[in-house]
Design a protein around this motif. Structure first.
Motif, PDB file in Angstrom:
ATOM      1  N   ARG A  50      42.246  28.641  47.466  1.00  0.00           N
ATOM      2  CA  ARG A  50      41.850  28.574  46.048  1.00  0.00           C
ATOM      3  C   ARG A  50      40.396  28.124  45.909  1.00  0.00           C
ATOM      4  N   ASP A  51      40.009  27.121  46.670  1.00  0.00           N
ATOM      5  CA  ASP A  51      38.657  26.580  46.564  1.00  0.00           C
ATOM      6  C   ASP A  51      37.594  27.526  47.125  1.00  0.00           C
ATOM      7  N   SER A  52      38.000  28.503  47.928  1.00  0.00           N
ATOM      8  CA  SER A  52      37.028  29.429  48.511  1.00  0.00           C
ATOM      9  C   SER A  52      36.796  30.668  47.652  1.00  0.00           C
ATOM     10  N   VAL A  53      37.574  30.819  46.581  1.00  0.00           N
ATOM     11  CA  VAL A  53      37.455  31.992  45.716  1.00  0.00           C
ATOM     12  C   VAL A  53      36.606  31.641  44.495  1.00  0.00           C
ATOM     13  N   ASP A  54      35.608  32.444  44.245  1.00  0.00           N
ATOM     14  CA  ASP A  54      34.763  32.273  43.062  1.00  0.00           C
ATOM     15  C   ASP A  54      35.435  33.018  41.911  1.00  0.00           C
ATOM     16  N   THR A  55      36.222  32.299  41.129  1.00  0.00           N
ATOM     17  CA  THR A  55      36.999  32.938  40.058  1.00  0.00           C
ATOM     18  C   THR A  55      36.109  33.550  38.983  1.00  0.00           C
ATOM     19  N   ASP A  56      34.958  32.944  38.696  1.00  0.00           N
ATOM     20  CA  ASP A  56      34.048  33.524  37.704  1.00  0.00           C
ATOM     21  C   ASP A  56      33.542  34.883  38.171  1.00  0.00           C
ATOM     22  N   VAL A 109      35.086  36.909  40.260  1.00  0.00           N
ATOM     23  CA  VAL A 109      36.220  37.843  40.207  1.00  0.00           C
ATOM     24  C   VAL A 109      36.430  38.320  38.775  1.00  0.00           C
ATOM     25  N   ARG A 110      36.398  37.385  37.806  1.00  0.00           N
ATOM     26  CA  ARG A 110      36.558  37.776  36.396  1.00  0.00           C
ATOM     27  C   ARG A 110      35.443  38.728  35.963  1.00  0.00           C
ATOM     28  N   ALA A 111      34.208  38.423  36.360  1.00  0.00           N
ATOM     29  CA  ALA A 111      33.070  39.250  35.966  1.00  0.00           C
ATOM     30  C   ALA A 111      33.173  40.663  36.532  1.00  0.00           C
ATOM     31  N   ALA A 112      33.838  40.826  37.650  1.00  0.00           N
ATOM     32  CA  ALA A 112      33.987  42.151  38.255  1.00  0.00           C
ATOM     33  C   ALA A 112      34.983  43.015  37.493  1.00  0.00           C
ATOM     34  N   ARG A 113      35.761  42.407  36.600  1.00  0.00           N
ATOM     35  CA  ARG A 113      36.752  43.119  35.777  1.00  0.00           C
ATOM     36  C   ARG A 113      37.669  43.996  36.632  1.00  0.00           C
ATOM     37  N   LEU A 114      38.173  43.406  37.706  1.00  0.00           N
ATOM     38  CA  LEU A 114      39.079  44.121  38.601  1.00  0.00           C
ATOM     39  C   LEU A 114      40.424  44.298  37.924  1.00  0.00           C
TER      40      LEU A 114
END
Length: 170
Positions: free
Chosen positions: A152-158, A160-165
């Motif tokens: 969880r701590d290694s994933v940049d959630t912002d 990922v969200r910005a990529a609109r996957l």
């Protein structure tokens, strides 16, 4: 012509077979004893992790691996049910059937310095029994939570969200 039954499979990724048959006590003893000899030859920490999957045959097989390592004087950390990738972060015996039929199981061995799979066919012979003091067992109930937190701590959630996957299932 009769078809041959299951046989012990030994590869670069471990052993596979039926617990108590192809994965006999003697085979498990040689594999875990060989891992202990390898760890000592590489002058690594004298701690072995033991992890398993949820198959009914995995718990007794993992307990046998822990017993063998402790009898050789190793400290054993029992991770309980833990994924193979998480267990590979330490030297370990991983008991997992993965993609195997339900009556089969497997032993995967991992050791430093790279903590990659140990080719079971290249293990040194187990050391002869000595007067070495028996090792001990500790349980690590937090290994799963620690592994999930690290992911969880290694994933940049912002990001990922910005990529609109999106995922589409049909």
């Amino acid at each position: 012509m009769a078809q041959a039954g299951p046989r012990l499979i030994a590869t670069h990724s471990g052993l596979r077979g039926r617990p108590g048959l192809e994965l006999s006590g003697e085979v498990v003893e040689r594999a875990v004893g060989g891992l202990v000899a390898l760890i000592r030859a590489r002058e690594l920490s004298e701690t072995v992790g033991v992890a398993r999957d949820e198959r009914s045959s995995s718990e007794p097989l993992a307990a046998e691996a822990a017993r063998i390592a402790m009898a050789a004087g190793m400290e054993v950390t029992d991770f309980g049910v833990l994924s193979t990738p998480a267990a590979k972060l330490v030297g370990a015996v991983i008991v997992a059937g993965s993609h195997l039929d339900p009556d089969l199981n497997g032993l995967k061995l991992v050791a430093g310095p790279s903590y990659g799979p140990v080719d079971i066919r290249e293990l040194p012979a187990p050391a002869k029994p000595t007067e070495r003091q028996a090792g001990w067992l500790q349980r690590d109930e937090g290994a799963v939570a620690e592994h999930l937190a690290a992911i969880r701590d290694s994933v940049d959630t912002d990001l990922v969200r910005a990529a609109r996957l999106s995922v589409r299932c049909e």
